[in-house]
Scaffold this motif. Structure first.
Motif, PDB file in Angstrom:
ATOM      1  N   THR A 109      35.911  79.239  42.540  1.00 12.34           N
ATOM      2  CA  THR A 109      37.261  79.717  42.832  1.00 12.34           C
ATOM      3  C   THR A 109      37.846  78.986  44.033  1.00 12.34           C
ATOM      4  OG1 THR A 109      36.733  81.923  41.965  1.00 12.34           O
ATOM      5  CG2 THR A 109      38.659  81.741  43.380  1.00 12.34           C
ATOM      6  N   GLU A 110      37.045  78.855  45.081  1.00 12.48           N
ATOM      7  CA  GLU A 110      37.499  78.174  46.290  1.00 12.48           C
ATOM      8  C   GLU A 110      37.759  76.688  46.023  1.00 12.48           C
ATOM      9  OE1 GLU A 110      38.033  79.702  49.448  1.00 12.48           O
ATOM     10  OE2 GLU A 110      37.951  81.422  48.080  1.00 12.48           O
ATOM     11  N   ILE A 111      36.894  76.072  45.228  1.00 18.64           N
ATOM     12  CA  ILE A 111      37.013  74.632  44.977  1.00 18.64           C
ATOM     13  C   ILE A 111      38.253  74.310  44.162  1.00 18.64           C
ATOM     14  CG2 ILE A 111      35.979  72.683  43.737  1.00 18.64           C
ATOM     15  CD1 ILE A 111      33.243  73.734  44.587  1.00 18.64           C
ATOM     16  N   ILE A 112      38.475  75.018  43.061  1.00 15.76           N
ATOM     17  CA  ILE A 112      39.611  74.647  42.205  1.00 15.76           C
ATOM     18  C   ILE A 112      40.948  74.929  42.904  1.00 15.76           C
ATOM     19  CG2 ILE A 112      38.294  75.016  40.081  1.00 15.76           C
ATOM     20  CD1 ILE A 112      39.947  77.562  39.631  1.00 15.76           C
ATOM     21  N   GLU A 113      40.978  75.924  43.801  1.00 12.27           N
ATOM     22  CA  GLU A 113      42.221  76.204  44.526  1.00 12.27           C
ATOM     23  C   GLU A 113      42.448  75.213  45.664  1.00 12.27           C
ATOM     24  OE1 GLU A 113      42.818  80.123  45.975  1.00 12.27           O
ATOM     25  OE2 GLU A 113      43.243  80.965  44.000  1.00 12.27           O
ATOM     26  N   HIS A 114      41.451  75.026  46.514  1.00 13.47           N
ATOM     27  CA  HIS A 114      41.639  74.238  47.724  1.00 13.47           C
ATOM     28  C   HIS A 114      41.540  72.739  47.476  1.00 13.47           C
ATOM     29  CE1 HIS A 114      40.817  78.221  49.464  1.00 13.47           C
ATOM     30  NE2 HIS A 114      41.465  77.788  50.527  1.00 13.47           N
ATOM     31  N   LYS A 115      40.649  72.325  46.597  1.00 12.26           N
ATOM     32  CA  LYS A 115      40.450  70.888  46.387  1.00 12.26           C
ATOM     33  C   LYS A 115      41.326  70.340  45.258  1.00 12.26           C
ATOM     34  CE  LYS A 115      36.888  67.375  45.617  1.00 12.26           C
ATOM     35  NZ  LYS A 115      37.373  66.558  46.751  1.00 12.26           N
ATOM     36  N   PHE A 116      41.380  71.067  44.124  1.00 16.43           N
ATOM     37  CA  PHE A 116      42.096  70.540  42.964  1.00 16.43           C
ATOM     38  C   PHE A 116      43.491  71.146  42.785  1.00 16.43           C
ATOM     39  CE2 PHE A 116      37.564  69.937  41.972  1.00 16.43           C
ATOM     40  CZ  PHE A 116      37.568  68.566  41.709  1.00 16.43           C
ATOM     41  N   LYS A 117      43.860  72.114  43.617  1.00 14.29           N
ATOM     42  CA  LYS A 117      45.187  72.730  43.590  1.00 14.29           C
ATOM     43  C   LYS A 117      45.521  73.310  42.212  1.00 14.29           C
ATOM     44  CE  LYS A 117      45.351  70.990  47.693  1.00 14.29           C
ATOM     45  NZ  LYS A 117      44.939  71.834  48.836  1.00 14.29           N
ATOM     46  N   ILE A 118      44.556  73.948  41.603  1.00 12.21           N
ATOM     47  CA  ILE A 118      44.732  74.570  40.294  1.00 12.21           C
ATOM     48  C   ILE A 118      44.910  76.071  40.492  1.00 12.21           C
ATOM     49  CG2 ILE A 118      43.631  75.081  38.070  1.00 12.21           C
ATOM     50  CD1 ILE A 118      42.145  72.405  38.344  1.00 12.21           C
ATOM     51  N   ASP A 119      45.928  76.611  39.865  1.00 14.98           N
ATOM     52  CA  ASP A 119      46.237  78.039  39.989  1.00 14.98           C
ATOM     53  C   ASP A 119      45.721  78.783  38.760  1.00 14.98           C
ATOM     54  OD1 ASP A 119      47.272  80.524  40.529  1.00 14.98           O
ATOM     55  OD2 ASP A 119      49.348  79.982  40.056  1.00 14.98           O
ATOM     56  N   ASP A 120      44.603  79.436  38.916  1.00 11.54           N
ATOM     57  CA  ASP A 120      44.026  80.276  37.869  1.00 11.54           C
ATOM     58  C   ASP A 120      44.195  81.716  38.343  1.00 11.54           C
ATOM     59  OD1 ASP A 120      42.390  81.733  36.150  1.00 11.54           O
ATOM     60  OD2 ASP A 120      40.834  80.210  36.057  1.00 11.54           O
ATOM     61  N   ALA A 121      45.164  82.425  37.748  1.00  9.99           N
ATOM     62  CA  ALA A 121      45.615  83.705  38.309  1.00  9.99           C
ATOM     63  C   ALA A 121      44.527  84.762  38.411  1.00  9.99           C
ATOM     64  CB  ALA A 121      46.784  84.237  37.481  1.00  9.99           C
ATOM     65  N   VAL A 122      43.553  84.746  37.504  1.00  8.80           N
ATOM     66  CA  VAL A 122      42.498  85.777  37.524  1.00  8.80           C
ATOM     67  C   VAL A 122      41.099  85.171  37.652  1.00  8.80           C
ATOM     68  CG1 VAL A 122      43.885  87.430  36.202  1.00  8.80           C
ATOM     69  CG2 VAL A 122      42.363  85.848  34.990  1.00  8.80           C
ATOM     70  N   ALA A 123      41.027  83.914  38.084  1.00  7.08           N
ATOM     71  CA  ALA A 123      39.734  83.224  38.220  1.00  7.08           C
ATOM     72  C   ALA A 123      38.974  83.186  36.900  1.00  7.08           C
ATOM     73  CB  ALA A 123      38.882  83.867  39.310  1.00  7.08           C
TER      74      ALA A 123
END
Length: 451
Positions: free
Chosen positions: A337-351
């Motif tokens: 969750t931390e990686i895809i948000e902070h590194k790849f800037k991907i918004d997955d609303a419910v993980a």
């Protein structure tokens, strides 16, 4: 007066008749026991299917509570619509591709399974259990793209997942479940995925990731410097209730995969319960270390990740192995969750991808290290690890590639693309897509009018 010889003959005949009668009684009792067991298999599998179906309500509440209230009706409608479409298209076409007579272990085809042309009682029971699995794989997409995807685009995606992506990969791993003599590419290699950490959850997770990349993040998710901003859902209480319902449904998800009413499923259900708990424990602890408080979404992500992780090996792992799988799966999901948000800037609303994709892959691989050697499906533990890794990789390649291309084509083909307009996104999809709103929407408009 009877001679000794005649007496012996009479006794011999009498004993033979008694033995034959006894054998007949034994055979009759065995037949009755077999019929009883068969009935129990039908009853347990149908009950488990009902529990899995109940998971749709869990997903609905989890997603509705996680998004803002202006989009809650939209995600609720998606959770109803995707099961409607899954039942129709998997039932008429996908079920045949997944379980029909195999073509080189890659694809099923059987006109008796096409639109249920001619099937027996067990096939109907088996279908009911499998269609709720398909519904689970399809609905994973719903929460990940919440608050910005057009409803009609979501319907097309559900059809594609239910009719093509899920059943074809499912045939590679589970194609021999209905007809034992069927070739099944991954199963024949020794791939183990008892209840679908990869077949169901990773398939849904990879589809969700592809959609998130194509459709982009929600307005306001990232600031001008690209730093992710927390978007708080309107009801963490609803989300928590949804998580608990999913946990209950998972007992049928894993336990029902025995498709047999035998004591075997008690160990499976115990492993499921324990793994979910330790996944939640991991994220409560690690989440507090990261956030310096107890964010409600952390524990929910951990529980679900623990449940996803144990799904592949719940039948072959010990209780202590379930503890390890649960704790590590929760940790993996939080890290992802931390990686895809902070590194790849991907918004997955419910993980959805961290929980179903990442934890599903992890649970499928780690079982090869933890299971007893006597239960290996290959000649050595090393071979089992390789087969598990290949199954996970093949799932990622097949599912993500096909889903990404599908979403790209759909985005270009639809008049306004997959994403709703900026005005509709700000308004909320309850009104923009469904022409309705919660009572709070009317209250907000009244307050704006007064202001």
């Amino acid at each position: 007066m009877l001679t000794p010889v005649l007496v012996s003959i009479i006794l011999f005949i009498s004993m033979g008749e008694a033995a034959a009668s006894e054998n007949s009684n034994i055979m009759e009792r065995l037949k009755q026991l077999e019929e009883t067991q068969n009935n129990l298999n039908h009853v347990w599998t149908m009950m488990a299917a009902a529990l899995v179906f109940f998971m749709q309500a869990g997903f609905l509440l989890l997603e509705a509570g996680t998004v803002r209230s202006k989009n809650s009706i939209n995600v609720a409608q998606k959770n109803i619509a995707d099961f409607v479409l899954s039942t129709v298209f998997f039932g008429m076409f996908g079920f045949m591709l997944m379980f029909g007579d195999s073509w080189n272990g890659l694809l099923g085809f059987d006109m008796n399974l096409f639109s249920f042309n001619k099937v027996d009682d067990w096939t109907f029971t088996f279908f009911v259990f499998q269609v709720v699995f398909c519904g689970t794989a399809a609905t994973i997409l719903s929460g990940s793209v919440a608050e910005r995807m057009q409803f009609v685009g979501y319907l097309f995606a559900t059809i594609f997942i239910s009719a093509i992506i899920y059943p074809i990969f499912g045939h590679w791993a589970w194609g021999n479940l209905l007809y034992a003599e069927n070739a099944s590419y991954l199963a024949d290699l020794g791939f183990i995925d008892f209840a679908g950490s990869t077949v169901v959850h990773s398939v849904g997770g990879w589809c969700a990731l592809a959609a998130c990349i194509v459709i982009g993040p929600r307005i306001g998710k990232f600031d001008s410097e690209g730093k992710p901003q927390r978007i708080i859902g309107h009801s963490p209480v609803l989300a928590a209730v949804g998580t608990i319902i999913l946990w209950i449904g998972w007992l049928g998800f894993n336990g029902g995969s025995t498709t047999a009413g035998t004591p075997q499923f008690s160990h499976i259900i115990a492993n499921t319960l324990i793994s979910g708990a330790f996944g939640g424990l991991a994220n409560i602890m690690i989440g507090y270390w990261i956030d310096d408080n107890f964010r409600p979404d952390r524990s929910m992500i951990g529980v679900l990740a623990g449940l996803v992780g144990i799904t592949a090996g719940c039948d072959v792992l010990s209780t202590w192995s379930a503890v390890i799988v649960g704790f590590t799966s929760g940790s993996i999901a939080l890290l992802a969750t931390e990686i895809i948000e902070h590194k790849f800037k991907i918004d997955d609303a419910v993980a959805a991808f961290p929980v179903h994709g990442a934890a599903g892959a992890w649970g499928t691989i780690i079982l090869a290290f933890l299971m007893d050697e006597s239960q290996l499906a290959t000649e050595s533990r090393f071979d089992q690890v390789l087969v598990q890794c290949w199954g996970v990789l093949l799932c990622a390649i097949w599912t993500f590639t096909l889903a990404y291309l599908f979403f790209k084509i759909l985005d270009k083909s639809m008049p306004n693309g997959l994403r709703v307009s900026e005005d509709h996104e700000r308004m909320g999809l309850n009104e923009a897509e469904h022409g309705t709103s919660l009572g709070t929407g009317e209250l907000l408009r009244g307050m704006q009018s007064l202001a």
